[in-house]
Design a protein around this motif. Structure first.
Motif, PDB file in Angstrom:
ATOM      1  N   ASP A  55      65.526  19.490  26.696  1.00 29.36           N
ATOM      2  CA  ASP A  55      66.320  20.076  25.723  1.00 29.36           C
ATOM      3  C   ASP A  55      67.427  19.040  25.505  1.00 29.36           C
ATOM      4  O   ASP A  55      68.278  18.846  26.186  1.00 29.36           O
ATOM      5  CB  ASP A  55      66.989  21.342  26.080  1.00 29.36           C
ATOM      6  CG  ASP A  55      67.658  22.003  24.970  1.00 29.36           C
ATOM      7  OD1 ASP A  55      67.706  21.797  23.758  1.00 29.36           O
ATOM      8  OD2 ASP A  55      68.316  23.143  25.187  1.00 29.36           O
ATOM      9  N   LEU A  56      67.422  18.531  24.128  1.00 31.95           N
ATOM     10  CA  LEU A  56      68.434  17.644  23.865  1.00 31.95           C
ATOM     11  C   LEU A  56      69.670  18.124  23.318  1.00 31.95           C
ATOM     12  O   LEU A  56      70.680  17.689  23.075  1.00 31.95           O
ATOM     13  CB  LEU A  56      67.949  16.640  22.958  1.00 31.95           C
ATOM     14  CG  LEU A  56      66.667  15.813  22.853  1.00 31.95           C
ATOM     15  CD1 LEU A  56      66.278  14.849  21.667  1.00 31.95           C
ATOM     16  CD2 LEU A  56      66.853  14.566  23.980  1.00 31.95           C
ATOM     17  N   CYS A  57      69.782  19.605  23.109  1.00 38.22           N
ATOM     18  CA  CYS A  57      70.833  20.395  22.880  1.00 38.22           C
ATOM     19  C   CYS A  57      71.397  19.966  21.342  1.00 38.22           C
ATOM     20  O   CYS A  57      72.601  20.056  21.361  1.00 38.22           O
ATOM     21  CB  CYS A  57      71.934  20.199  23.750  1.00 38.22           C
ATOM     22  SG  CYS A  57      71.313  20.871  25.429  1.00 38.22           S
ATOM     23  N   LEU A  58      70.381  19.656  20.430  1.00 31.43           N
ATOM     24  CA  LEU A  58      70.977  19.491  19.164  1.00 31.43           C
ATOM     25  C   LEU A  58      71.479  20.588  18.467  1.00 31.43           C
ATOM     26  O   LEU A  58      71.012  21.642  18.224  1.00 31.43           O
ATOM     27  CB  LEU A  58      69.709  18.733  18.290  1.00 31.43           C
ATOM     28  CG  LEU A  58      69.112  17.594  18.889  1.00 31.43           C
ATOM     29  CD1 LEU A  58      68.029  16.810  18.015  1.00 31.43           C
ATOM     30  CD2 LEU A  58      70.067  16.343  19.475  1.00 31.43           C
ATOM     31  N   VAL A 112      71.886  18.654  13.161  1.00 29.53           N
ATOM     32  CA  VAL A 112      71.631  17.384  13.780  1.00 29.53           C
ATOM     33  C   VAL A 112      70.129  17.424  13.652  1.00 29.53           C
ATOM     34  O   VAL A 112      69.452  18.302  14.112  1.00 29.53           O
ATOM     35  CB  VAL A 112      72.245  17.071  15.156  1.00 29.53           C
ATOM     36  CG1 VAL A 112      71.708  15.779  15.519  1.00 29.53           C
ATOM     37  CG2 VAL A 112      73.704  17.013  15.018  1.00 29.53           C
ATOM     38  N   THR A 113      69.565  16.277  13.127  1.00 29.20           N
ATOM     39  CA  THR A 113      68.009  16.118  12.834  1.00 29.20           C
ATOM     40  C   THR A 113      67.385  15.154  14.084  1.00 29.20           C
ATOM     41  O   THR A 113      67.915  14.056  14.159  1.00 29.20           O
ATOM     42  CB  THR A 113      67.778  15.286  11.679  1.00 29.20           C
ATOM     43  OG1 THR A 113      68.565  15.763  10.784  1.00 29.20           O
ATOM     44  CG2 THR A 113      66.474  15.861  11.080  1.00 29.20           C
ATOM     45  N   TYR A 114      66.374  15.430  14.793  1.00 28.61           N
ATOM     46  CA  TYR A 114      65.621  14.798  15.772  1.00 28.61           C
ATOM     47  C   TYR A 114      64.954  13.672  14.668  1.00 28.61           C
ATOM     48  O   TYR A 114      64.491  13.929  13.940  1.00 28.61           O
ATOM     49  CB  TYR A 114      64.732  15.421  16.343  1.00 28.61           C
ATOM     50  CG  TYR A 114      63.754  14.516  17.366  1.00 28.61           C
ATOM     51  CD1 TYR A 114      64.310  13.861  18.332  1.00 28.61           C
ATOM     52  CD2 TYR A 114      62.362  14.544  16.668  1.00 28.61           C
ATOM     53  CE1 TYR A 114      63.437  13.123  18.917  1.00 28.61           C
ATOM     54  CE2 TYR A 114      61.568  13.736  17.490  1.00 28.61           C
ATOM     55  CZ  TYR A 114      62.051  13.082  18.651  1.00 28.61           C
ATOM     56  OH  TYR A 114      61.302  12.046  19.033  1.00 28.61           O
ATOM     57  N   GLY A 122      74.507  10.620  26.758  1.00 26.97           N
ATOM     58  CA  GLY A 122      73.688  10.713  28.063  1.00 26.97           C
ATOM     59  C   GLY A 122      73.270  12.017  28.175  1.00 26.97           C
ATOM     60  O   GLY A 122      73.846  13.073  28.230  1.00 26.97           O
ATOM     61  N   PHE A 123      71.795  12.034  28.130  1.00 26.90           N
ATOM     62  CA  PHE A 123      70.940  13.101  28.488  1.00 26.90           C
ATOM     63  C   PHE A 123      70.922  14.287  27.439  1.00 26.90           C
ATOM     64  O   PHE A 123      69.831  14.616  26.922  1.00 26.90           O
ATOM     65  CB  PHE A 123      71.134  13.918  29.595  1.00 26.90           C
ATOM     66  CG  PHE A 123      71.519  12.742  30.756  1.00 26.90           C
ATOM     67  CD1 PHE A 123      70.060  12.148  31.253  1.00 26.90           C
ATOM     68  CD2 PHE A 123      72.496  12.706  31.515  1.00 26.90           C
ATOM     69  CE1 PHE A 123      70.133  11.331  32.406  1.00 26.90           C
ATOM     70  CE2 PHE A 123      72.398  11.804  32.590  1.00 26.90           C
ATOM     71  CZ  PHE A 123      71.472  11.247  33.028  1.00 26.90           C
ATOM     72  N   LYS A 124      72.001  14.540  26.647  1.00 28.68           N
ATOM     73  CA  LYS A 124      72.023  15.719  25.758  1.00 28.68           C
ATOM     74  C   LYS A 124      73.283  15.306  24.603  1.00 28.68           C
ATOM     75  O   LYS A 124      74.114  14.403  24.833  1.00 28.68           O
ATOM     76  CB  LYS A 124      72.646  16.889  26.490  1.00 28.68           C
ATOM     77  CG  LYS A 124      71.951  17.587  27.356  1.00 28.68           C
ATOM     78  CD  LYS A 124      72.454  18.875  28.199  1.00 28.68           C
ATOM     79  CE  LYS A 124      71.914  19.511  29.104  1.00 28.68           C
ATOM     80  NZ  LYS A 124      70.614  19.082  29.528  1.00 28.68           N
ATOM     81  N   PHE A 125      73.115  15.907  23.450  1.00 30.33           N
ATOM     82  CA  PHE A 125      73.929  15.416  22.211  1.00 30.33           C
ATOM     83  C   PHE A 125      75.316  15.893  22.757  1.00 30.33           C
ATOM     84  O   PHE A 125      75.629  17.022  23.140  1.00 30.33           O
ATOM     85  CB  PHE A 125      73.369  16.356  21.041  1.00 30.33           C
ATOM     86  CG  PHE A 125      74.082  16.055  19.882  1.00 30.33           C
ATOM     87  CD1 PHE A 125      73.726  14.902  19.284  1.00 30.33           C
ATOM     88  CD2 PHE A 125      75.465  16.731  19.427  1.00 30.33           C
ATOM     89  CE1 PHE A 125      74.586  14.655  18.200  1.00 30.33           C
ATOM     90  CE2 PHE A 125      76.157  16.491  18.408  1.00 30.33           C
ATOM     91  CZ  PHE A 125      75.785  15.200  17.557  1.00 30.33           C
TER      92      PHE A 125
END
Ligand SMILES: Cc1cc2nc3c(=O)[nH]c(=O)nc-3n(C[C@H](O)[C@H](O)[C@H](O)COP(=O)(O)O)c2cc1C
Length: 269
Positions: A254-257, A261-263, A161-164
């Protein structure tokens, strides 16, 4: 929702086919689906669909299939594509639409990994500038084939949810999206590794790739196309205005990857 339960969930790979010939009328139906349905990710990439009936296995097995083992089937479907950015995701997306149509038509299928695309093109006797992007073995399942459905990651494992890495609030999101997300968790992938995850937000979902040493670059991109199609087609059945997937980067949050980890892509909801 019927499409998820009746088609996406029901579809599982077949590695033991009967000898029954795939009728011309069925091939025509598949071709019609390919030509008439808007089932691609990128309109500008030119693709071509071809079927090979019963004669190519001996040559094809030299360049296609896990560990040099190409599944023997009465028919093979090949997507040829111009080589451009995201052409493999696009081809995977198109081919997944076709494999689900096969399920609807009572056929069974199995994706085949391509170990050498140029050799595969030669084996198929084709002289085209397009690349062999996907190979799928298909036909009718042997009634004696007792293959079990492959276990898949749970929805919890597949979604954040919302972020990695952040737990998803299922009450918040699952009502509308549950079947679409389940279709992602149920998607076919190379060796069933499912090396991807989805980050869900109120207005979009983002697909991200997880580190994985086993899956080749080509199969990784095909995996993504398959996942994107599964989500699209199930959501489309609920709300036909479902926007298309986009490879544009996410710049407004910010997905905080983590670094490994690749978008991959996002889909606005
Ligand atoms: C890109 C890709 C390549 C694959 N290559 C092969 C293959 O060469 N041989 C095979 O038996 N299965 C192959 N598969 C099928 C997967 O093993 C299968 O989809 C996965 O184990 C999940 O099982 P399911 O399709 O029954 O859901 C491939 C699948 C994908 C998506």
């Amino acid at each position: 929702m019927e499409y998820y339960d009746d088609i996406v969930k029901k579809r599982n790979s077949c590695r033991g086919f009967s000898d029954r010939k795939v009728e011309d009328s069925v091939l025509t139906e598949l071709l019609k689906y390919y030509e008439e349905d808007e089932s691609n990710l990128i309109d500008e990439i030119d693709t071509e669909l071809k079927f090979y009936i019963g004669t190519v296995w001996d040559e094809l097995k030299k360049s296609v299939g896990y560990n040099g083992f190409c599944i023997k089937a009465p028919a093979y479907m090949v997507i040829y594509s111009d080589v451009a950015d995201h052409y493999l995701e696009n081809a995977g997306y198109i081919a997944q639409g076709l494999t689900l149509r096969m399920t609807e038509l009572g056929l069974a299928a199995c994706w085949q990994t391509i170990n050498d695309a140029d050799e595969a093109k030669k084996a198929l006797g084709e002289d085209t500038d397009k690349a062999v992007a996907c190979v799928v073995a298909f036909g009718y399942r042997d009634p004696g084939n007792k293959e079990k459905p492959a276990g898949k990651k749970s929805l919890d494992e597949m979604t954040d949810g919302f972020k990695f890495g952040q737990d998803i609030d299922t009450d918040l999101f699952y009502n509308d999206l549950e079947d679409g997300l389940r279709a992602i968790a149920h998607a076919q992938s190379f060796q069933n590794l499912q090396p991807y995850r989805v980050i869900v937000d109120h207005d979009q979902i983002a697909l991200v790739g997880l580190p994985d040493d086993m899956t080749s670059e080509a199969d990784r991109l095909l995996n993504y196309g398959i996942v994107m199609f599964n989500f699209y087609v199930v959501m489309w059945a609920v709300r036909p205005d479902t926007p298309r997937w986009s490879f544009e980067p996410v710049t407004d949050r910010d997905l905080c990857l983590p670094a490994d980890v690749t978008y991959v892509a996002k889909c606005k909801l």
